[in-house]
Design a protein around this motif. Structure first.
Motif, PDB file in Angstrom:
ATOM      1  N   ARG A 146       0.832  -1.211   0.000  1.00  0.00           N
ATOM      2  CA  ARG A 146       0.000   0.000   0.000  1.00  0.00           C
ATOM      3  C   ARG A 146       0.865   1.260   0.000  1.00  0.00           C
ATOM      4  O   ARG A 146       0.565   2.246  -0.689  1.00  0.00           O
ATOM      5  CB  ARG A 146      -0.931  -0.007   1.190  1.00  0.00           C
ATOM      6  N   SER A 147       1.953   1.227   0.779  1.00  0.00           N
ATOM      7  CA  SER A 147       2.817   2.409   0.873  1.00  0.00           C
ATOM      8  C   SER A 147       3.562   2.658  -0.433  1.00  0.00           C
ATOM      9  O   SER A 147       3.905   3.803  -0.755  1.00  0.00           O
ATOM     10  CB  SER A 147       3.822   2.234   2.015  1.00  0.00           C
ATOM     11  N   ALA A 148       3.831   1.561  -1.168  1.00  0.00           N
ATOM     12  CA  ALA A 148       4.608   1.692  -2.406  1.00  0.00           C
ATOM     13  C   ALA A 148       3.905   2.532  -3.456  1.00  0.00           C
ATOM     14  O   ALA A 148       4.531   2.975  -4.421  1.00  0.00           O
ATOM     15  CB  ALA A 148       4.945   0.309  -2.957  1.00  0.00           C
ATOM     16  N   ARG A 149       2.610   2.763  -3.290  1.00  0.00           N
ATOM     17  CA  ARG A 149       1.891   3.617  -4.240  1.00  0.00           C
ATOM     18  C   ARG A 149       2.293   5.087  -4.108  1.00  0.00           C
ATOM     19  O   ARG A 149       2.103   5.879  -5.020  1.00  0.00           O
ATOM     20  CB  ARG A 149       0.381   3.498  -4.004  1.00  0.00           C
ATOM     21  N   PHE A 150       2.845   5.420  -2.932  1.00  0.00           N
ATOM     22  CA  PHE A 150       3.106   6.831  -2.659  1.00  0.00           C
ATOM     23  C   PHE A 150       4.586   7.138  -2.399  1.00  0.00           C
ATOM     24  O   PHE A 150       5.005   8.294  -2.520  1.00  0.00           O
ATOM     25  CB  PHE A 150       2.292   7.280  -1.432  1.00  0.00           C
ATOM     26  N   VAL A 151       5.369   6.142  -2.009  1.00  0.00           N
ATOM     27  CA  VAL A 151       6.770   6.383  -1.659  1.00  0.00           C
ATOM     28  C   VAL A 151       7.644   5.353  -2.360  1.00  0.00           C
ATOM     29  O   VAL A 151       7.152   4.321  -2.839  1.00  0.00           O
ATOM     30  CB  VAL A 151       6.984   6.300  -0.128  1.00  0.00           C
ATOM     31  N   PRO A 152       8.962   5.579  -2.407  1.00  0.00           N
ATOM     32  CA  PRO A 152       9.870   4.591  -3.013  1.00  0.00           C
ATOM     33  C   PRO A 152       9.773   3.227  -2.318  1.00  0.00           C
ATOM     34  O   PRO A 152       9.407   3.132  -1.140  1.00  0.00           O
ATOM     35  CB  PRO A 152      11.252   5.223  -2.825  1.00  0.00           C
ATOM     36  N   ARG A 153      10.140   2.177  -3.064  1.00  0.00           N
ATOM     37  CA  ARG A 153       9.947   0.804  -2.584  1.00  0.00           C
ATOM     38  C   ARG A 153      10.638   0.548  -1.257  1.00  0.00           C
ATOM     39  O   ARG A 153      10.072  -0.057  -0.354  1.00  0.00           O
ATOM     40  CB  ARG A 153      10.448  -0.180  -3.647  1.00  0.00           C
ATOM     41  N   ARG A 154      11.894   0.979  -1.123  1.00  0.00           N
ATOM     42  CA  ARG A 154      12.619   0.686   0.119  1.00  0.00           C
ATOM     43  C   ARG A 154      12.011   1.436   1.307  1.00  0.00           C
ATOM     44  O   ARG A 154      11.971   0.915   2.416  1.00  0.00           O
ATOM     45  CB  ARG A 154      14.092   1.029  -0.044  1.00  0.00           C
ATOM     46  N   VAL A 155      11.573   2.647   1.069  1.00  0.00           N
ATOM     47  CA  VAL A 155      10.889   3.378   2.135  1.00  0.00           C
ATOM     48  C   VAL A 155       9.582   2.682   2.492  1.00  0.00           C
ATOM     49  O   VAL A 155       9.204   2.575   3.671  1.00  0.00           O
ATOM     50  CB  VAL A 155      10.627   4.841   1.699  1.00  0.00           C
ATOM     51  N   ALA A 156       8.905   2.161   1.479  1.00  0.00           N
ATOM     52  CA  ALA A 156       7.648   1.437   1.721  1.00  0.00           C
ATOM     53  C   ALA A 156       7.892   0.186   2.564  1.00  0.00           C
ATOM     54  O   ALA A 156       7.115  -0.149   3.465  1.00  0.00           O
ATOM     55  CB  ALA A 156       7.003   1.061   0.396  1.00  0.00           C
ATOM     56  N   ASN A 157       8.993  -0.525   2.262  1.00  0.00           N
ATOM     57  CA  ASN A 157       9.317  -1.713   3.058  1.00  0.00           C
ATOM     58  C   ASN A 157       9.589  -1.342   4.516  1.00  0.00           C
ATOM     59  O   ASN A 157       9.176  -2.049   5.443  1.00  0.00           O
ATOM     60  CB  ASN A 157      10.543  -2.412   2.480  1.00  0.00           C
TER      61      ASN A 157
END
Length: 546
Positions: A146-157
């Protein structure tokens, strides 16, 4: 047919889990029930499995080389077969080890079904924790997606990881842990208020809880009422000595007697004066355990030893068991202990030296820790109290750790020798208190502890360093098969603390037979002999518990 993904087990992780489970099943300080053995083994195995999965993920994330698929299948099959063969062997050997500790402790055997119970519970706990771990990963991935829709992948992880941690922390710490503590608090409060029907308020006006007392019978608390009511009578003591004796003075103030710690200490002090405590030969400031309990084996034996001419004063600071008090706040109760000492000692030094009682301190377990925390040695040297007898000093005690760390090099950690033995001596079931290289000085500080007491010898450093007490010269009640393993030994001894009671004379279950020589060395009774000591030990060995 393939297994659902949730049921897949990594063979490499399974073998590591079995190896660590086997290490956790090795002997520790206390014999454990099959149920606890299984729970510990399953938990340690799950930790090992999780560690392997983390290493595996990191390996793949770094894109390091892996074996060819065919080789991997063969290796994984062999590792899983090895894990399945080793697991029952380790469980069976664990049962043999546990029976050896039980024999050493003179405890009854666990039974022939122990290995099966250990295996079943270990598998159940392991499976439960693995499923919880996979639930954690599922939450992490969902939140990351869900976070990857708005932030970079590593930040989303990273956000997904923190979200999963927050959910689990709220569930286990905020809900389960606090719920258990709340339940313990309510049940302990109710138990403390319970007035046992077989106990009646004392008739003698000098007794706490009587009609003449400053403290109502109901305000003594559950253990306070038992402490006051179970005191040996003058007739019982006189029969042992075949000479006149006195009824001991026991003063106890419960939590409900006053709302403030200092008010409870003041009430206990005034009650002690009213009951004639300062007119006795021996005066003891005792600090109870977390629940308010004072060990009858310790108090009764001292009163027999001094022909009943003893006064003991104590203030309750909690109704929670010591282990719960340690989790919540180990320093809780320090205000009561300090205020009581200050009041009693402050009055005691105003009395003529030839007409005042000999003043001693005493505590068991958490009570010993709090009692030691009230000792201002440098402040009392001008007019010192006579001494102290502390049993089962917990690992929290800085005083006890100081004695162990500064002990003579040729003495073991479980029975340290400090300086020239003129101030501090430590003993266990086999003695050690009369072996001083110098005569006692003006203060006698005596430690009584069993080498197998995990509450005394637990330390977080067990996670990364082998303790001194686990060397070649280990205590007589410690299994010769016990070995040190990083992290695992800390978990073992930590669990041992919760089950260290139940076998008198071992672990954390101190008995009158061993209190007697400790009190004798502390108080130096007039006319005391080895024959008299043995007779009192025999009396308490056969005397029903109160």
């Amino acid at each position: 047919m393939t297994l659902p993904r949730a049921l897949h087990i990594s063979p490499e992780g399974a073998l590591l889990a079995v190896i660590l489970l086997g290490a956790s099943l090795t002997p520790s300080l206390v014999p454990r029930s099959p149920e606890l053995q299984g729970a510990l083994g399953g938990a340690v195995g799950a930790l090992g499995y999780g560690a392997w999965r983390a290493v595996q993920w990191l390996w793949l994330w770094l894109e390091l080389p892996v074996a060819a698929p065919r080789i991997r299948r063969v290796l994984r099959g062999g590792l899983m077969l090895l894990a399945l063969v080793v697991f029952p062997v380790l469980v069976w050997q664990a049962a043999i080890w546990q029976e050896a500790i039980r024999a050493l402790w003179q405890a009854p055997p666990a039974g022939n079904s122990a290995p099966l119970r250990v295996a079943g519970i270990a598998i159940a706990v392991f499976a439960t924790l693995i499923l919880l771990g996979r639930l954690f990963v599922w939450l992490l991935r969902k939140a990351s997606a869900r976070s990857a829709r708005f932030v970079p992948r590593r930040v989303a992880n990273l956000l997904g990881f923190f979200f999963a941690v927050a959910v689990f922390a709220t569930l286990f710490n905020g809900v389960l842990f606090k719920g258990v503590l709340r339940l313990v608090d309510v049940s302990s409060r109710a138990a403390d208020a319970l007035v046992a029907p077989e106990l009646a308020p004392p008739d003698g006006p000098e007794r706490t809880g009587s009609a003449a007392s400053l403290v109502a019978w109901e305000d003594l608390g559950y253990w306070g009422r038992r402490f006051v009511a179970s005191a040996p009578t003058a007739d019982e003591i006189a029969a042992f000595w075949d000479a006149p004796a006195r009824d001991p003075v026991r003063v106890y103030v419960g939590l409900t007697a006053a709302g403030d710690a200092r008010d409870r200490a003041r009430l206990a002090f005034e009650e002690l004066k009213r009951a004639g405590g300062f007119e006795r030969e021996i005066l003891v400031i005792a600090v109870p355990t977390g629940s308010g309990w004072l060990d009858p084996g310790s108090q009764d034996s001292l009163e027999f030893m001094h022909r009943g001419d003893v006064a003991t004063v104590a203030v309750q600071y909690s109704y929670l068991s010591s282990w719960v008090s340690v989790l919540v706040d180990p320093s809780h109760g320090l205000d009561e202990a300090q205020a009581l000492f200050d009041l009693v000692y402050g009055h005691w030094i105003t009395l003529p030296r030839d007409a005042r009682p000999r003043l001693y301190l005493h505590g068991l377990s958490l009570g010993a820790f709090l009692s030691q925390s009230t000792v201002p040695l440098l402040d009392v040297l001008g007019d010192p109290f006579e001494g102290a007898m502390w049993a089962g000093s917990p690992f929290l005690s800085e005083f006890w750790r100081f004695v162990v760390q500064r002990r003579e090099a040729d003495s073991p950690a479980w029975r340290p020798r400090f300086g020239n033995d003129s101030l501090i001596r430590a003993g266990n079931q086999q003695g050690g208190l009369t072996e001083g290289r110098a005569a006692w000085g003006p203060i006698r500080l005596v430690f009584l502890q069993y080498a197998s007491d995990p509450i005394v010898f637990f330390d977080t450093s067990l996670a990364f360093r082998r303790p001194d007490w686990l060397g070649d010269g280990r205590g007589p009640d410690v299994s010769p098969d016990m070995r040190w393993f990083p992290v695992i030994t800390m978990l073992q001894v930590g669990l041992d603390m919760a089950v260290s009671l139940g076998v008198p004379g071992y672990g954390h279950d101190y008995v009158a037979e061993h209190y007697i020589p400790a009190w004798a060395e502390t108080t130096d009774p007039e006319g005391w002999t080895a024959d008299r000591q043995q007779a009192l030990q025999v009396l308490f060995r056969d005397r029903p518990s109160r």
